[in-house]
Design a protein around this motif. Structure first.
Motif, PDB file in Angstrom:
ATOM      1  N   UNK A 183      -0.242  26.714  12.284  1.00  0.00           N
ATOM      2  CA  UNK A 183       0.406  25.478  12.702  1.00  0.00           C
ATOM      3  C   UNK A 183      -0.318  24.269  12.138  1.00  0.00           C
ATOM      4  N   UNK A 184       0.431  23.403  11.461  1.00  0.00           N
ATOM      5  CA  UNK A 184      -0.087  22.116  10.997  1.00  0.00           C
ATOM      6  C   UNK A 184       0.530  21.016  11.851  1.00  0.00           C
ATOM      7  N   UNK A 185      -0.311  20.157  12.425  1.00  0.00           N
ATOM      8  CA  UNK A 185       0.165  18.958  13.101  1.00  0.00           C
ATOM      9  C   UNK A 185      -0.245  17.785  12.226  1.00  0.00           C
ATOM     10  N   UNK A 186       0.737  17.196  11.568  1.00  0.00           N
ATOM     11  CA  UNK A 186       0.475  16.084  10.651  1.00  0.00           C
ATOM     12  C   UNK A 186       0.970  14.802  11.284  1.00  0.00           C
ATOM     13  N   UNK A 187       0.036  13.902  11.599  1.00  0.00           N
ATOM     14  CA  UNK A 187       0.381  12.670  12.312  1.00  0.00           C
ATOM     15  C   UNK A 187       0.204  11.455  11.412  1.00  0.00           C
ATOM     16  N   UNK A 188       0.890  10.393  11.782  1.00  0.00           N
ATOM     17  CA  UNK A 188       0.744   9.117  11.084  1.00  0.00           C
ATOM     18  C   UNK A 188       1.005   7.981  12.059  1.00  0.00           C
ATOM     19  N   UNK A 189       0.147   6.966  11.999  1.00  0.00           N
ATOM     20  CA  UNK A 189       0.363   5.749  12.780  1.00  0.00           C
ATOM     21  C   UNK A 189       0.714   4.578  11.873  1.00  0.00           C
ATOM     22  N   UNK A 190       1.120   4.893  10.632  1.00  0.00           N
ATOM     23  CA  UNK A 190       1.496   3.848   9.670  1.00  0.00           C
ATOM     24  C   UNK A 190       2.904   3.353   9.973  1.00  0.00           C
ATOM     25  N   UNK A 191       3.030   2.090  10.310  1.00  0.00           N
ATOM     26  CA  UNK A 191       4.323   1.481  10.601  1.00  0.00           C
ATOM     27  C   UNK A 191       5.286   1.645   9.436  1.00  0.00           C
ATOM     28  N   UNK A 196       0.815  -1.215   0.000  1.00  0.00           N
ATOM     29  CA  UNK A 196       0.000   0.000   0.000  1.00  0.00           C
ATOM     30  C   UNK A 196       0.850   1.268   0.000  1.00  0.00           C
ATOM     31  N   UNK A 197       2.178   1.130  -0.110  1.00  0.00           N
ATOM     32  CA  UNK A 197       3.075   2.261   0.093  1.00  0.00           C
ATOM     33  C   UNK A 197       2.742   3.453  -0.809  1.00  0.00           C
ATOM     34  N   UNK A 198       2.649   3.199  -2.107  1.00  0.00           N
ATOM     35  CA  UNK A 198       2.441   4.319  -3.029  1.00  0.00           C
ATOM     36  C   UNK A 198       1.076   4.964  -2.836  1.00  0.00           C
ATOM     37  N   UNK A 199       0.022   4.147  -2.785  1.00  0.00           N
ATOM     38  CA  UNK A 199      -1.318   4.706  -2.624  1.00  0.00           C
ATOM     39  C   UNK A 199      -1.455   5.398  -1.272  1.00  0.00           C
ATOM     40  N   UNK A 200      -0.823   4.833  -0.241  1.00  0.00           N
ATOM     41  CA  UNK A 200      -0.883   5.438   1.085  1.00  0.00           C
ATOM     42  C   UNK A 200      -0.180   6.777   1.134  1.00  0.00           C
ATOM     43  N   UNK A 201       1.008   6.859   0.545  1.00  0.00           N
ATOM     44  CA  UNK A 201       1.728   8.133   0.526  1.00  0.00           C
ATOM     45  C   UNK A 201       0.949   9.189  -0.254  1.00  0.00           C
ATOM     46  N   UNK A 202       0.293   8.756  -1.336  1.00  0.00           N
ATOM     47  CA  UNK A 202      -0.544   9.699  -2.086  1.00  0.00           C
ATOM     48  C   UNK A 202      -1.689  10.227  -1.221  1.00  0.00           C
ATOM     49  N   UNK A 203      -2.248   9.346  -0.405  1.00  0.00           N
ATOM     50  CA  UNK A 203      -3.342   9.764   0.483  1.00  0.00           C
ATOM     51  C   UNK A 203      -2.849  10.779   1.513  1.00  0.00           C
ATOM     52  N   UNK A 204      -1.653  10.556   2.047  1.00  0.00           N
ATOM     53  CA  UNK A 204      -1.081  11.524   2.995  1.00  0.00           C
ATOM     54  C   UNK A 204      -0.821  12.867   2.299  1.00  0.00           C
ATOM     55  N   UNK A 205      -0.287  12.820   1.085  1.00  0.00           N
ATOM     56  CA  UNK A 205      -0.070  14.057   0.326  1.00  0.00           C
ATOM     57  C   UNK A 205      -1.388  14.819   0.144  1.00  0.00           C
ATOM     58  N   UNK A 214       5.535   3.976   7.194  1.00  0.00           N
ATOM     59  CA  UNK A 214       5.880   5.336   6.777  1.00  0.00           C
ATOM     60  C   UNK A 214       6.910   5.884   7.752  1.00  0.00           C
ATOM     61  N   UNK A 215       8.186   5.947   7.354  1.00  0.00           N
ATOM     62  CA  UNK A 215       9.224   6.482   8.247  1.00  0.00           C
ATOM     63  C   UNK A 215       8.976   7.952   8.568  1.00  0.00           C
ATOM     64  N   UNK A 216       9.520   8.383   9.684  1.00  0.00           N
ATOM     65  CA  UNK A 216       9.362   9.772  10.113  1.00  0.00           C
ATOM     66  C   UNK A 216       9.865  10.743   9.044  1.00  0.00           C
ATOM     67  N   UNK A 217      11.000  10.417   8.444  1.00  0.00           N
ATOM     68  CA  UNK A 217      11.552  11.328   7.427  1.00  0.00           C
ATOM     69  C   UNK A 217      10.644  11.429   6.200  1.00  0.00           C
ATOM     70  N   UNK A 218       9.914  10.343   5.907  1.00  0.00           N
ATOM     71  CA  UNK A 218       8.983  10.379   4.774  1.00  0.00           C
ATOM     72  C   UNK A 218       7.795  11.287   5.074  1.00  0.00           C
TER      73      UNK A 218
END
Length: 412
Positions: free
Chosen positions: A350-358, A326-335, A360-364
């Motif tokens: 201020x934007x607080x953008x969170x992710x609980x996706x294992x 799901x990496x590509x579709x998931x990253x597109x959804x975050x974008x 998706x690295x923090x740097x991504x």
């Protein structure tokens, strides 16, 4: 097991000898990660010819050794799973028994008691507390647990007895939302001890919430963002706040309690919004809050069309990347969701953008925030990075455990 000296052997001829755990042997060069402290074993790492592994029932306890016989630890195994083994101890022939479980629960409890003044926290965080596959959240006198593996379900009675002995709760609930066919676990909501009400009042960062432990998501509440929600408070005084994927209003109500001018919560669940509104009414701030039901992207687009602007926006979506495929579709959804939010954000908001996706690295996630801002002609400045709190201890050799990210960015 090591041979006992004659002088220390039991003289009780009727005492049953302790059954030895079977042995699982790793393939050549498959032990490096385990030696460095990792606790997971994958099926392609096991030497099938030298192990009884393929005949194991799901949840079988065993000792893990490398090809040369060096003991790596004790764990439980499931030959039907890709992630087929989880170590709970580095000792040889250590059974996952009542005594072992009680020691781990006692240690976990002592740590949380030292870290938190009130009885609302994650009591057990799987591998972080040497009880892989087990999650327990504490809501005052009530404990709610999830069991994700056959190995842990096999010792359920010992888990419950240990919890009763150590914490003396009024009730214990097992809350497995979904069936797990690989681990042979059904969906299950069952009171295992005492009495458990449908709803429980908790306090997080000084704010009260009405939590549906019987019918909410997972165990009912998400303690993992506690520290980030506390940090958000200092940015909310007099601000217009938007809480997207709000669930029970964890971010929004704490922003309101910190002096926000107004808070809008968006969620697709009518029942979750109803509970958030009930908590707001109890706190006396419901007139300053709005609760909008709908898919997040649809509601955000509607707010954009209305030319609304917010000073603080929190994005705390469910995991968009549940599996690597799901990496590509998931990253597109975050974008997509970050771009929509930034269009609603005031200058220097201020934007607080969170992710609980294992996966998706923090740097991504940081890059997603940066590129989302750039695509709408804005610039992101990172002011803070949030993550798991002290009740979610992470094994430093297991980055997979550090799943939670929260990027705090000023958007110019």
């Amino acid at each position: 097991m090591a041979q006992l000296p004659e002088s220390t052997k039991s003289t009780d001829e009727n005492q049953a000898p302790e059954a030895a755990l079977p042995v699982v042997v790793l393939k050549t060069k498959s032990d490096r990660r385990i030696k460095q402290g990792h606790c997971w074993v994958y099926s392609n790492e096991i030497d099938i010819e030298r192990s009884q592994f393929k005949f194991f029932a799901a949840g079988q306890q065993a000792t893990l050794v490398n090809p040369h016989g060096l003991v790596l630890g004790s764990g439980y195994f499931n030959p039907q799973a890709l992630l087929c083994g989880r170590l709970y101890s580095r000792a040889d022939q250590q059974p996952l028994d009542a005594a072992f479980i009680r020691r781990q629960v006692t240690t976990a409890y002592a740590w949380r008691q030292a870290c938190y003044q009130q009885p609302y926290y994650r009591l057990v965080y799987g591998d972080g507390d040497n009880l892989p596959g087990l999650v327990i959240d504490r809501y005052g006198d009530v404990l709610v647990m999830q069991i994700n593996t056959a190995g842990m379900m096999a010792v359920l009675e010992a888990i419950v007895s240990s919890l009763v002995d150590v914490l003396k709760p009024s009730g214990i609930l097992l809350r497995n939302e979904k069936e797990n066919t690989i681990e042979q676990l059904p969906a299950q909501t069952e009171v295992l001890y005492g009495e458990v009400p449908d709803f429980i009042d908790i306090i997080e960062n000084g704010v009260a919430f009405h939590v549906p432990v019987m019918g909410g998501q997972k165990t009912g509440w998400f303690y993992d963002h506690r520290d980030s929600r506390a940090l958000l408070a200092k940015y909310c005084q007099g601000k217009r706040v938007l809480d997207v994927y709000s669930y029970l209003g964890g971010w929004g109500l704490q922003a309101m309690a910190s002096g926000a001018e107004s808070v809008t919560c968006i969620d697709s669940s009518a029942s979750a919004l109803a509970q958030a509104e009930a908590s707001a009414t109890t706190a006396g701030c419901d007139t300053q809050m709005r609760f909008l039901k709908g898919a997040a992207t649809d509601v955000l687009k509607s707010l954009i069309r209305k030319h609304l602007i917010f000073d603080v926006i929190v994005l705390d979506p469910p995991a968009f990347i549940k599996r690597r495929k799901d990496q590509r579709s998931g990253e597109n959804a975050y974008h997509h969701i970050n771009q929509l939010a930034i269009k609603l954000l005031a200058e220097s908001g201020l934007l607080v953008s969170a992710s609980c996706s294992l996966h998706l690295p923090r740097e991504s996630l940081t890059k997603i925030v940066q590129s989302s801002a750039a695509r709408v002609g804005r610039q992101a400045m990172i002011v803070h990075q949030g993550g798991l709190g002290a009740d979610h201890p992470v094994n430093v050799a297991m980055p997979e455990m550090d799943y939670l990210k929260a990027v705090f960015a000023r958007i110019d």
